[in-house]
Design a protein around this motif. Structure first.
Motif, PDB file in Angstrom:
ATOM      1  N   ASN A 106       0.813  -1.210   0.000  1.00  0.00           N
ATOM      2  CA  ASN A 106       0.000   0.000   0.000  1.00  0.00           C
ATOM      3  C   ASN A 106       0.849   1.263   0.000  1.00  0.00           C
ATOM      4  OD1 ASN A 106      -2.868  -1.126   0.496  1.00  0.00           O
ATOM      5  ND2 ASN A 106      -1.597  -2.198   1.981  1.00  0.00           N
ATOM      6  N   LYS A 107       0.364   2.289  -0.721  1.00  0.00           N
ATOM      7  CA  LYS A 107       1.064   3.575  -0.738  1.00  0.00           C
ATOM      8  C   LYS A 107       0.886   4.298   0.594  1.00  0.00           C
ATOM      9  CE  LYS A 107       0.862   4.392  -5.667  1.00  0.00           C
ATOM     10  NZ  LYS A 107       0.369   5.221  -6.743  1.00  0.00           N
ATOM     11  N   ARG A 108      -0.319   4.230   1.128  1.00  0.00           N
ATOM     12  CA  ARG A 108      -0.586   4.852   2.426  1.00  0.00           C
ATOM     13  C   ARG A 108      -0.050   3.920   3.510  1.00  0.00           C
ATOM     14  NH1 ARG A 108      -6.454   6.406   4.774  1.00  0.00           N
ATOM     15  NH2 ARG A 108      -5.759   7.932   6.300  1.00  0.00           N
ATOM     16  N   LYS A 109       0.925   4.376   4.258  1.00  0.00           N
ATOM     17  CA  LYS A 109       1.641   3.539   5.218  1.00  0.00           C
ATOM     18  C   LYS A 109       1.043   3.626   6.617  1.00  0.00           C
ATOM     19  CE  LYS A 109       4.555   2.502   2.010  1.00  0.00           C
ATOM     20  NZ  LYS A 109       4.271   1.355   1.197  1.00  0.00           N
ATOM     21  N   ALA A 128      -5.030  -7.598   1.488  1.00  0.00           N
ATOM     22  CA  ALA A 128      -3.771  -6.842   1.522  1.00  0.00           C
ATOM     23  C   ALA A 128      -3.944  -5.355   1.230  1.00  0.00           C
ATOM     24  CB  ALA A 128      -2.773  -7.454   0.532  1.00  0.00           C
ATOM     25  N   THR A 129      -4.907  -5.002   0.403  1.00  0.00           N
ATOM     26  CA  THR A 129      -5.075  -3.606   0.007  1.00  0.00           C
ATOM     27  C   THR A 129      -6.149  -2.869   0.792  1.00  0.00           C
ATOM     28  OG1 THR A 129      -6.578  -4.325  -1.748  1.00  0.00           O
ATOM     29  CG2 THR A 129      -4.250  -4.018  -2.341  1.00  0.00           C
ATOM     30  N   ASN A 130      -6.774  -3.520   1.772  1.00  0.00           N
ATOM     31  CA  ASN A 130      -7.828  -2.867   2.541  1.00  0.00           C
ATOM     32  C   ASN A 130      -7.291  -2.415   3.902  1.00  0.00           C
ATOM     33  OD1 ASN A 130     -10.204  -1.891   3.528  1.00  0.00           O
ATOM     34  ND2 ASN A 130     -11.420  -3.675   2.942  1.00  0.00           N
ATOM     35  N   VAL A 131      -6.455  -1.400   3.864  1.00  0.00           N
ATOM     36  CA  VAL A 131      -5.806  -0.879   5.068  1.00  0.00           C
ATOM     37  C   VAL A 131      -6.832  -0.321   6.047  1.00  0.00           C
ATOM     38  CG1 VAL A 131      -4.170   0.835   5.952  1.00  0.00           C
ATOM     39  CG2 VAL A 131      -3.697  -0.356   3.822  1.00  0.00           C
ATOM     40  N   ASP A 132      -7.839   0.389   5.528  1.00  0.00           N
ATOM     41  CA  ASP A 132      -8.823   1.021   6.417  1.00  0.00           C
ATOM     42  C   ASP A 132      -9.571  -0.024   7.243  1.00  0.00           C
ATOM     43  OD1 ASP A 132      -8.137   3.595   5.617  1.00  0.00           O
ATOM     44  OD2 ASP A 132      -9.548   3.553   3.937  1.00  0.00           O
ATOM     45  N   ALA A 133      -9.978  -1.124   6.624  1.00  0.00           N
ATOM     46  CA  ALA A 133     -10.680  -2.181   7.362  1.00  0.00           C
ATOM     47  C   ALA A 133      -9.755  -2.802   8.412  1.00  0.00           C
ATOM     48  CB  ALA A 133     -11.202  -3.248   6.401  1.00  0.00           C
ATOM     49  N   PHE A 134      -8.508  -3.022   8.055  1.00  0.00           N
ATOM     50  CA  PHE A 134      -7.526  -3.576   8.995  1.00  0.00           C
ATOM     51  C   PHE A 134      -7.384  -2.664  10.212  1.00  0.00           C
ATOM     52  CE2 PHE A 134      -2.947  -3.919  10.231  1.00  0.00           C
ATOM     53  CZ  PHE A 134      -3.010  -5.187  10.803  1.00  0.00           C
ATOM     54  N   VAL A 135      -7.253  -1.377   9.981  1.00  0.00           N
ATOM     55  CA  VAL A 135      -7.078  -0.416  11.070  1.00  0.00           C
ATOM     56  C   VAL A 135      -8.339  -0.343  11.934  1.00  0.00           C
ATOM     57  CG1 VAL A 135      -6.740   2.042  11.596  1.00  0.00           C
ATOM     58  CG2 VAL A 135      -5.284   0.908   9.906  1.00  0.00           C
ATOM     59  N   ARG A 136      -9.535  -0.376  11.318  1.00  0.00           N
ATOM     60  CA  ARG A 136     -10.781  -0.375  12.099  1.00  0.00           C
ATOM     61  C   ARG A 136     -10.833  -1.590  13.029  1.00  0.00           C
ATOM     62  NH1 ARG A 136     -13.064   1.251   7.286  1.00  0.00           N
ATOM     63  NH2 ARG A 136     -13.863  -0.839   6.853  1.00  0.00           N
ATOM     64  N   ALA A 148      -5.443   9.313  11.397  1.00  0.00           N
ATOM     65  CA  ALA A 148      -5.224   9.396   9.950  1.00  0.00           C
ATOM     66  C   ALA A 148      -4.554  10.715   9.621  1.00  0.00           C
ATOM     67  CB  ALA A 148      -6.550   9.275   9.215  1.00  0.00           C
ATOM     68  N   GLN A 149      -3.468  10.623   8.877  1.00  0.00           N
ATOM     69  CA  GLN A 149      -2.784  11.801   8.377  1.00  0.00           C
ATOM     70  C   GLN A 149      -2.785  11.698   6.863  1.00  0.00           C
ATOM     71  OE1 GLN A 149       0.976  11.862  10.445  1.00  0.00           O
ATOM     72  NE2 GLN A 149      -0.006  12.087  12.435  1.00  0.00           N
ATOM     73  N   SER A 150      -2.243  12.675   6.183  1.00  0.00           N
ATOM     74  CA  SER A 150      -2.356  12.711   4.724  1.00  0.00           C
ATOM     75  C   SER A 150      -1.837  11.446   4.048  1.00  0.00           C
ATOM     76  CB  SER A 150      -1.637  13.934   4.164  1.00  0.00           C
ATOM     77  OG  SER A 150      -0.261  13.870   4.503  1.00  0.00           O
ATOM     78  N   ASP A 151      -0.638  11.001   4.371  1.00  0.00           N
ATOM     79  CA  ASP A 151      -0.047   9.856   3.666  1.00  0.00           C
ATOM     80  C   ASP A 151       0.227   8.661   4.569  1.00  0.00           C
ATOM     81  OD1 ASP A 151       1.920  11.108   5.096  1.00  0.00           O
ATOM     82  OD2 ASP A 151       3.470  10.865   3.563  1.00  0.00           O
ATOM     83  N   GLN A 152      -0.287   8.713   5.805  1.00  0.00           N
ATOM     84  CA  GLN A 152      -0.040   7.609   6.716  1.00  0.00           C
ATOM     85  C   GLN A 152      -1.119   7.513   7.788  1.00  0.00           C
ATOM     86  OE1 GLN A 152       3.881   8.450   8.179  1.00  0.00           O
ATOM     87  NE2 GLN A 152       3.186   9.924   9.675  1.00  0.00           N
ATOM     88  N   ILE A 153      -1.147   6.365   8.457  1.00  0.00           N
ATOM     89  CA  ILE A 153      -2.037   6.146   9.587  1.00  0.00           C
ATOM     90  C   ILE A 153      -1.135   5.809  10.773  1.00  0.00           C
ATOM     91  CG2 ILE A 153      -3.865   4.698  10.535  1.00  0.00           C
ATOM     92  CD1 ILE A 153      -4.611   4.064   7.564  1.00  0.00           C
TER      93      ILE A 153
END
Length: 158
Positions: A106-109, A128-136, A148-153
């Motif tokens: 993922n680009k968003r780290k 692998a590409t569903n970062v938002d669901a993983f973080v939730r 959440a920040q512009s290019d990272q969590i």
């Protein structure tokens, strides 16, 4: 195939090679694979081979120091290759390891700010590409919060 200073040779087999810097991981699920130390080939050939042969269920980790081989069952070795289908499988791994794996795809780290959060153990299968669901899921199941920040969590302990 070359991966860093190593050379991996397939001999009618199913395997995967993963490189991170000069370190590689080779997972074999069928047939045999030979891992050669390319840097040591010139001198080693004269003094005895530095090659390592891998059979089904073998997972080899190689770096400049050499090759470490662990033996697993073939299904456990195949689990290591779940990323090929877009799924990341974690079994009693640290959150730091899981985050590193997500960041590969993922680009968003995801960034772990707190060392206590990094050592949390995680299990599960994730897209692998569903970062938002993983973080939730992390926020709902662990004592942490995400900013959440512009290019990272950024993950922070509660």
């Amino acid at each position: 195939m070359r991966a860093g200073s190593k050379r991996v040779i397939a001999v009618g087999t199913k395997f995967s090679v993963r490189r991170e810097g000069d370190d590689i991981e080779v997972v074999v699920t069928e047939g045999k694979v030979r891992v050669e130390d390319g840097a040591a080939q010139q001198g080693a050939r004269a003094n005895g081979s530095a090659d390592v042969f891998l059979t089904p269920g073998s997972i080899a980790h190689a770096d400049e120091a050499g090759v470490l081989v662990q033996r697993e069952t073939v299904p456990e070795a195949e689990e290591q290759l779940s990323w090929r289908t877009g799924v990341l499988m974690f079994r009693n791994q640290s959150l730091q390891e899981a985050v590193a794996e997500f960041n590969r795809y993922n680009k968003r780290k995801i960034v772990i700010q707190d060392p206590a959060v990094a050592s949390l153990k995680i299990e599960g299968n994730f897209r692998a590409t569903n970062v938002d669901a993983f973080v939730r899921l992390l926020e709902s199941g662990f004592p942490l919060r995400a900013e959440a920040q512009s290019d990272q969590i950024v993950l922070i302990a509660k």
